[in-house]
Scaffold this active site. Structure first.
Site, PDB file in Angstrom:
ATOM      1  N   PRO A  16      -0.046  -0.641  -2.062  1.00  0.00           N
ATOM      2  CG  PRO A  16       0.315  -0.090  -4.473  1.00  0.00           C
ATOM      3  CD  PRO A  16      -0.681  -0.601  -3.369  1.00  0.00           C
ATOM      4  CB  ALA A  18       6.056   6.012  -5.088  1.00  0.00           C
ATOM      5  CB  CYS A 100       0.073   6.884 -10.123  1.00  0.00           C
ATOM      6  SG  CYS A 100       1.056   7.726  -9.501  1.00  0.00           S
ATOM      7  CE  LYS A 139      -4.177   1.514  -4.358  1.00  0.00           C
ATOM      8  NZ  LYS A 139      -4.835   2.337  -4.754  1.00  0.00           N
ATOM      9  CG  HIS A 169      -8.120   5.836  -4.262  1.00  0.00           C
ATOM     10  ND1 HIS A 169      -7.046   6.071  -3.433  1.00  0.00           N
ATOM     11  CD2 HIS A 169      -8.595   6.747  -4.363  1.00  0.00           C
ATOM     12  CE1 HIS A 169      -7.665   6.283  -2.303  1.00  0.00           C
ATOM     13  NE2 HIS A 169      -8.084   7.318  -3.253  1.00  0.00           N
ATOM     14  CG  ASN A 200      -7.357   2.023  -1.865  1.00  0.00           C
ATOM     15  OD1 ASN A 200      -6.517   3.082  -2.800  1.00  0.00           O
ATOM     16  ND2 ASN A 200      -6.244   2.133   0.042  1.00  0.00           N
ATOM     17  N   GLY A 201      -9.333   3.685   0.298  1.00  0.00           N
ATOM     18  CA  GLY A 201      -9.871   5.019   0.768  1.00  0.00           C
ATOM     19  C   GLY A 201     -10.313   5.579   1.760  1.00  0.00           C
ATOM     20  N   GLY A 224      -3.708   1.557   3.157  1.00  0.00           N
ATOM     21  CA  GLY A 224      -2.425   2.839   2.213  1.00  0.00           C
ATOM     22  C   GLY A 224      -2.216   3.807   3.416  1.00  0.00           C
ATOM     23  NE  ARG A 225      -3.871   8.841   1.815  1.00  0.00           N
ATOM     24  CZ  ARG A 225      -4.918  10.326   1.486  1.00  0.00           C
ATOM     25  NH1 ARG A 225      -3.719  11.506   1.632  1.00  0.00           N
ATOM     26  NH2 ARG A 225      -5.620  10.077   1.292  1.00  0.00           N
TER      27      ARG A 225
END
Length: 341
Positions: A16, A18, A100, A139, A169, A200-201, A224-225
């Site tokens: 996810p 934003a 976040c 998360k 993460h 993640n990461g 993600g990114r």
């Protein structure tokens, strides 16, 4: 891979993000083979008070499943009420944001700030899990900072409280997205709990996805990114995990065709005015590394209509694509610069 009673087609999951993982993005991620997609994070209070913009984040309700919806907040009662609302809207999984790092979130004791308050995090999970029948996940990060690395203990508390899976993460909140992700802390979390742990990461390719699984023992990976302007990373990860082979990278024609489809979807779901303006950031990611991209980005940031943006993208189409790219040409030809097939 299973998360509670939800079976995923493969272990590659979209993170996810934003302002990024809206319904248009999720459509492209699914088409690239992603095993699970997730909404942008949504505020518990905004859901409870019926904020129309927040409900737009959830999508039109006609998306394929499974779909995870990520909610954030710091009040157990509000989080439970919000979770029940998104379950009614068809969420397959409810994910709780405890990672976040942005100041406006952590100031309110939400997001990664919850890692400093594990007992509140436990109460939130118990309240949410008690309010819904779908699986609840969370998360988290490595910890708040290097002096408070508590992901292992935190994950054990959340498991006991009722989460069906945890994504870790491998960075602290203090790091935000800088430095390297610590995959060893992800492995330690995976060894400490019985539920699935998703790594993640720093996953930017198929080989990275396999390396994460081998290094940590996690049954799933979250990207993600690396997927911004690059939905092919999902296809590469799925293919590489299944075959050990890296598929050919997308050519310019395929990149432009996908960018045009992304624009089309944004306009479909959000209207021309908002869709074109939101596409500007995606355009910068799609164009990265292409000849003439810097100049074109500046021009794209000034256009105001779908047709103008299509024309800008089409300027980058190669004059002669090889036979191997015939399917790409067909895809592009179906997207007329006027928006009419």
């Amino acid at each position: 891979m299973n998360i509670g009673g939800v079976r995923l087609a493969n272990p590659v999951i979209s993170a996810p993000m934003a302002g990024v993982t809206d319904q248009a993005y999720r459509t492209l991620a699914r088409e690239a083979g992603c095993g699970l997609v997730c909404t942008e994070m949504v505020s518990d209070q905004a859901l409870i008070y019926g904020n129309s913009k927040t409900y737009t984040i959830l999508g039109t309700g006609d998306e394929p499943r499974p779909l995870a919806v990520q909610i954030f907040g710091s009040n157990p009662e509000y989080m439970a009420r919000a979770a029940a609302l998104v379950e009614e809207r068809g969420a397959s999984i409810i994910d709780i944001n405890m990672g976040c790092p942005t100041p406006k979130i952590v100031r309110n004791g939400e997001g990664s700030a919850l890692m400093k308050n594990p007992r509140l995090a436990e109460r939130i999970v118990r309240a949410v899990a008690g309010a819904v029948s779908v699986p609840v996940t969370a998360k988290i990060r490595k910890g708040w900072d290097d002096l408070s690395v508590n992901a292992v203990e935190f994950a054990q508390i959340l498991e006991e409280a009722g989460v069906s899976a945890i994504t870790v993460h491998g960075r602290t909140r203090e790091q935000f997205y800088s430095g390297r992700a610590d995959w060893d802390i992800i492995r330690r979390v995976r060894e400490a709990v019985k539920i699935p742990v998703i790594g993640n990461g720093d996953i930017r390719s198929g080989p990275d996805a396999l390396a994460m699984i081998k290094r940590t023992g996690c049954p799933g990976v979250m990207i993600g990114r690396a997927s911004m302007g690059n939905p092919w990373v999902f296809a590469e990860a799925v293919h590489y995990l299944a075959t050990g082979e890296i598929p050919p990278p997308p050519g310019t024609g395929e990149k432009i065709a996908t960018a045009l489809r992304h624009l089309e979807l944004l306009v479909k779901y959000k209207g021309e005015y908002i869709g074109v303006r939101e596409m500007r950031k995606h355009a910068a990611w799609y164009l990265k590394g292409m000849p003439g991209a810097a100049k074109l980005r500046d021009q794209i940031n000034r256009v105001g209509t779908e047709r103008e943006m299509r024309e800008m993208f089409c300027r980058l189409l190669p004059g002669n694509l090889t036979a191997a790219n015939d399917t790409v040409m067909i895809a592009v030809s179906k997207i007329n610069i006027n928006g009419i097939e």
